[in-house]
Scaffold this motif. Structure first.
Motif, PDB file in Angstrom:
ATOM      1  N   SER A   1      12.134  -6.117   8.069  1.00 21.36           N
ATOM      2  CA  SER A   1      11.075  -6.848   8.769  1.00 21.36           C
ATOM      3  C   SER A   1      11.624  -8.110   9.424  1.00 21.36           C
ATOM      4  O   SER A   1      11.221  -8.473  10.533  1.00 21.36           O
ATOM      5  CB  SER A   1       9.953  -7.214   7.789  1.00 21.36           C
ATOM      6  OG  SER A   1       9.321  -6.061   7.284  1.00 21.36           O
TER       7      SER A   1
ATOM      8  N   GLN B   1      -1.600  -2.644   3.678  1.00 27.94           N
ATOM      9  CA  GLN B   1      -0.660  -1.585   3.316  1.00 27.94           C
ATOM     10  C   GLN B   1       0.122  -1.124   4.541  1.00 27.94           C
ATOM     11  O   GLN B   1      -0.246  -1.405   5.677  1.00 27.94           O
ATOM     12  CB  GLN B   1      -1.411  -0.386   2.714  1.00 27.94           C
ATOM     13  CG  GLN B   1      -2.038  -0.677   1.362  1.00 27.94           C
ATOM     14  CD  GLN B   1      -3.525  -0.453   1.369  1.00 27.94           C
ATOM     15  OE1 GLN B   1      -4.118  -0.162   2.397  1.00 27.94           O
ATOM     16  NE2 GLN B   1      -4.147  -0.627   0.213  1.00 27.94           N
ATOM     17  N   CYS B   2       1.190  -0.408   4.242  1.00 29.82           N
ATOM     18  CA  CYS B   2       1.993   0.156   5.324  1.00 29.82           C
ATOM     19  C   CYS B   2       1.178   1.216   6.067  1.00 29.82           C
ATOM     20  O   CYS B   2       0.451   1.996   5.463  1.00 29.82           O
ATOM     21  CB  CYS B   2       3.264   0.771   4.749  1.00 29.82           C
ATOM     22  SG  CYS B   2       4.505   1.161   5.983  1.00 29.82           S
TER      23      CYS B   2
ATOM     24  N   ALA C   1       2.656  -5.880   3.762  1.00 28.82           N
ATOM     25  CA  ALA C   1       3.518  -4.754   3.418  1.00 28.82           C
ATOM     26  C   ALA C   1       4.823  -4.794   4.203  1.00 28.82           C
ATOM     27  O   ALA C   1       4.914  -5.395   5.273  1.00 28.82           O
ATOM     28  CB  ALA C   1       2.789  -3.439   3.690  1.00 28.82           C
ATOM     29  N   LYS C   2       5.835  -4.127   3.633  1.00 26.18           N
ATOM     30  CA  LYS C   2       7.139  -4.051   4.296  1.00 26.18           C
ATOM     31  C   LYS C   2       7.131  -2.871   5.262  1.00 26.18           C
ATOM     32  O   LYS C   2       7.513  -1.759   4.914  1.00 26.18           O
ATOM     33  CB  LYS C   2       8.245  -3.901   3.248  1.00 26.18           C
ATOM     34  CG  LYS C   2       8.410  -5.121   2.362  1.00 26.18           C
ATOM     35  CD  LYS C   2       9.581  -4.987   1.413  1.00 26.18           C
ATOM     36  CE  LYS C   2       9.263  -4.059   0.278  1.00 26.18           C
ATOM     37  NZ  LYS C   2      10.327  -4.073  -0.760  1.00 26.18           N
ATOM     38  N   CYS C   3       6.676  -3.093   6.483  1.00 29.85           N
ATOM     39  CA  CYS C   3       6.565  -2.044   7.501  1.00 29.85           C
ATOM     40  C   CYS C   3       7.164  -2.564   8.805  1.00 29.85           C
ATOM     41  O   CYS C   3       6.435  -3.106   9.649  1.00 29.85           O
ATOM     42  CB  CYS C   3       5.110  -1.646   7.732  1.00 29.85           C
ATOM     43  SG  CYS C   3       4.305  -0.900   6.313  1.00 29.85           S
TER      44      CYS C   3
ATOM     45  N   VAL D   1       5.451  -1.165  11.978  1.00 28.59           N
ATOM     46  CA  VAL D   1       4.094  -1.684  12.148  1.00 28.59           C
ATOM     47  C   VAL D   1       4.147  -3.139  12.590  1.00 28.59           C
ATOM     48  O   VAL D   1       3.349  -3.578  13.435  1.00 28.59           O
ATOM     49  CB  VAL D   1       3.289  -1.530  10.843  1.00 28.59           C
ATOM     50  CG1 VAL D   1       1.931  -2.206  10.965  1.00 28.59           C
ATOM     51  CG2 VAL D   1       3.119  -0.056  10.511  1.00 28.59           C
TER      52      VAL D   1
ATOM     53  N   ASP E   1       1.272   4.459   8.463  1.00 25.78           N
ATOM     54  CA  ASP E   1       2.117   5.536   8.964  1.00 25.78           C
ATOM     55  C   ASP E   1       1.660   5.887  10.376  1.00 25.78           C
ATOM     56  O   ASP E   1       0.616   6.517  10.566  1.00 25.78           O
ATOM     57  CB  ASP E   1       2.017   6.750   8.035  1.00 25.78           C
ATOM     58  CG  ASP E   1       3.029   7.834   8.393  1.00 25.78           C
ATOM     59  OD1 ASP E   1       3.599   7.767   9.509  1.00 25.78           O
ATOM     60  OD2 ASP E   1       3.244   8.730   7.563  1.00 25.78           O
TER      61      ASP E   1
END
Length: 664
Positions: free
Chosen positions: A334, A177-178, A209-211, A214, A180
């Motif tokens: 990304s 997951q992204c 995930a699209k981060c 990160v 934060d």
């Protein structure tokens, strides 16, 4: 094992029931009995017992049993069958394969507290430190779920020895997951990633995930010299949080200091010493609010926070390298981060990019420019590229030209709307056939287009004389055109092919070219899946006999798939693969989804018993209507079992009819 089973069937129900009761007692009181008591049993009894033991008991017994020449494969297969259900086809054929699959499936479920029916039934035996310890020794991939923060917290406190073990074993890390980076609780996830990627041996990274920020953190310092401005501002604006003196007590330093994992030998892995929970994980709400300004995402400072050292002279943390990178749900943001990092990403060996929607052509062209910069740097190690979904076919050539050192390319192309600009983007010229030779050894092209430019495929094939594996699916040609040119090119240009997989394409008029391809080839795997082979053959049985005769001349062939080709009653001809003085060397035959009726399978069985394969044959019979006449089907299966490993799962006629209609 089959003989033992038959003898058991002949015994009285009372004897069998008593035996089952004894096995359950051994399982329940295994710790009190100790392994020596089990090892003293006769070998046939031990083999019967294996399927009744827990995962941890199987793991504990395996080394000693192997020394006695006894495999625990039946026990691991029993666990897999229990987990996946009786209709699931299990394809693990060795002890280690089956054990690894069990541990892989169970570790994530148990570690994060997920449940399924098998875990619920066995939770007492699985929700233990000993199981997690045993599984951690087997698995090679760690799935990091940031939504279950408390489980990750345990790895920084009482379960820190487990983290030490994972650090030594994990080769691949998945980020689900992204994350934060502005939230304090995510520091735990960042620290675990730092331990696995920098202190550990993990060199493969899967980002789900699209981060973009990160992704920049994950790439920072790990093989790429790229410094993301947003990330650098975040790292420089945050101060390291400090651990309170109470949290840095000697007991914690003894068990959590860097270097502990180097002092723990492999022989001492089972000695799990719990650590005290750091006060960092149990601060009050007021303390949390007052320390927001002390957040840090710098891996070096995170390591000092979670593993405090004595004084400022501590050795700096190492920086790991990422050899294999996979980005799923890869969006434009990304991709921009990746494209900025690629030109200096010298250690990257494999790159996989998946997008839910089709990539924009501008994004792919930017990727090609970054790949060209990397290859021009003369320090590129990138050899494997997988990308989906491309908007049109000719971008593949651009990617190949941009990264000329690729030995493996896997692309998925989807364009269901005709757009004239696609055909004009890279015009077809005679010179393209004379382009530089490519070192490609593996090529996979999956196409979903209304119409495919076959010239593009044949051009790449001619440029790839070293190709050993070729998989192509979904080719659609204009009405009246034939795939014969593709097969002719393979015969002329790709003499080193070992694996050929042609899927979802019309080869019904290509029998002469197929027969020519099989002459003097060195194929080991051949798959014609959903290729409508028999559709235009006027004499289907005679033509199939010609194909069988040609297949028998390929001495290297061990895997053959003719799935989803409407063989039906003509399946009997395939038994002739093993007839005569020079039987085929095929050891794995896939005839699934061929609408084979029970009577037709029985005829195939009778012929195969006459022309018995010279070795055990793995036969895939899935998705055939065995329920039309279960008695006949089971009779055929019983006739095959003495010399075949059968892959068959329950199938209903309604499902088979859907499959039938889809192939008409």
């Amino acid at each position: 094992m089959r003989d033992t089973g038959r003898k058991a069937e002949q015994r009285s129900p009372t004897v069998v029931c008593l035996k089952e009761v004894c096995f359950q007692a051994v399982r329940k009181h295994f710790a009190a009995l100790a392994t020596e008591a089990v090892l003293d049993l006769p070998t046939p009894l031990i083999k019967d017992l294996l399927r009744h033991l827990t995962v941890c008991q199987l793991d504990e017994l395996q080394p000693a049993l192997n020394q006695r020449g006894i495999s625990t494969l039946s026990g691991w297969l029993g666990v897999l069958q229990d987990m996946c259900g009786p209709k699931h086809v299990i394809e693990q054929h060795t002890e280690e394969e089956a054990k690894h699959e069990v541990m892989r499936m169970l570790f994530t479920l148990v570690f994060y507290g997920f449940t399924n029916p098998f875990v619920k039934r066995n939770i007492t035996n699985l929700n233990t430190p000993s199981f997690l310890w045993a599984a951690a020794k087997c698995i090679r991939h760690f799935f990091l779920s940031t939504s279950l923060h408390k489980r990750l917290q345990g790895l920084t406190a009482e379960e820190r020895p487990l983290l030490n073990l994972l650090e030594k074993r994990i080769r691949s890390v998945g980020v689900s997951q992204c994350i934060d980076l502005s939230k304090r609780k995510t520091q735990t996830a960042l620290y675990v990633l730092h331990r696995l990627l920098d202190h550990g041996v993990a060199k493969e990274l899967v980002v789900h995930a699209k981060c973009p920020i990160v992704l920049a953190w994950l790439l920072h310092g790990r093989g790429s010299q790229y410094r993301n401005p947003e990330l650098m501002n975040l790292m420089h604006s945050q101060k390291p949080s400090c651990v309170s003196p109470a949290a840095s007590a000697s007991a914690d330093r003894a068990s959590c200091s860097p270097g502990l994992e180097t002092r723990m030998s492999e022989d001492q892995d089972d000695e799990v010493t719990p650590c005290k929970r750091s006060k960092l994980d149990s601060v009050s709400v007021e303390e949390e609010e007052s320390r927001k300004a002390n957040l840090t995402v710098d891996p070096q400072l995170l390591c000092q926070t979670f593993s405090p050292c004595d004084g400022p002279s501590a050795v700096a943390c190492p920086w790991g390298q990422i050899d294999c990178l996979e980005i799923r749900q890869c969006g434009s943001d990304s991709l921009r981060v990746l494209n900025s990092a690629l030109p200096t990403f010298s250690c990257l060996r494999s790159l996989t990019l998946h997008s839910i929607s089709t990539f924009r052509d501008s994004d792919v062209l930017d990727l090609a420019r970054a790949l060209r910069q990397l290859s021009d740097s003369s320090c590129s190690s990138l050899t494997d590229l997988c990308i989906s979904i491309l908007p049109y076919t000719k971008l593949v050539v651009i990617l190949l030209d941009a990264s000329p050192n690729l030995t493996s390319l896997h692309v998925t192309i989807q364009n269901v709307m005709w757009d004239p600009r696609f055909s004009q983007h890279r015009p077809r010229t005679a010179e393209s056939d004379k382009s530089a030779e490519l070192p490609l050894e593996k090529l996979t092209v999956k196409v979903a287009e209304l119409q495919t430019d076959l010239h593009f495929i044949t051009s790449v094939l001619r440029r790839s004389p070293h190709l050993t594996s070729f998989h192509i699916a979904g080719i659609r040609l204009p009405t009246g055109s034939s795939q014969s040119r593709l097969l002719a090119t393979l015969s002329e240009s790709n003499h080193f092919l070992r694996s050929l997989n042609l899927e979802d394409m019309n080869l019904s008029d290509c029998l002469p070219e197929i027969l020519n391809l099989l002459r003097d080839c060195k194929l080991e795997e051949l798959q014609f899946n959903d290729c409508r082979l028999l559709e235009k053959w006027s004499n289907k049985e005679e033509s199939l006999q010609q194909l069988v005769a040609a297949l028998k001349t390929v001495p290297t062939l061990h895997t053959l798939s003719l799935a989803q080709n409407r063989l039906a009653k003509n399946v009997c001809v395939l038994a002739e693969l093993f007839s005569g003085c020079s039987p085929s060397s095929v050891r794995r035959l896939n005839i699934s989804s061929n609408f084979i009726q029970p009577a037709e399978l029985l005829e195939f069985t009778n012929r195969l018993r006459t022309h018995r394969p010279p070795h055990q044959l793995t036969l895939d019979l899935r998705k055939n209507p065995g329920d039309r006449d279960p008695e006949t089907w089971n009779t055929a299966m019983r006739g095959l079992r003495p010399f075949c490993v059968l892959l068959f799962e329950g199938w209903t006629s309604t499902g088979t009819m859907s499959d039938h209609i889809s192939n008409m």
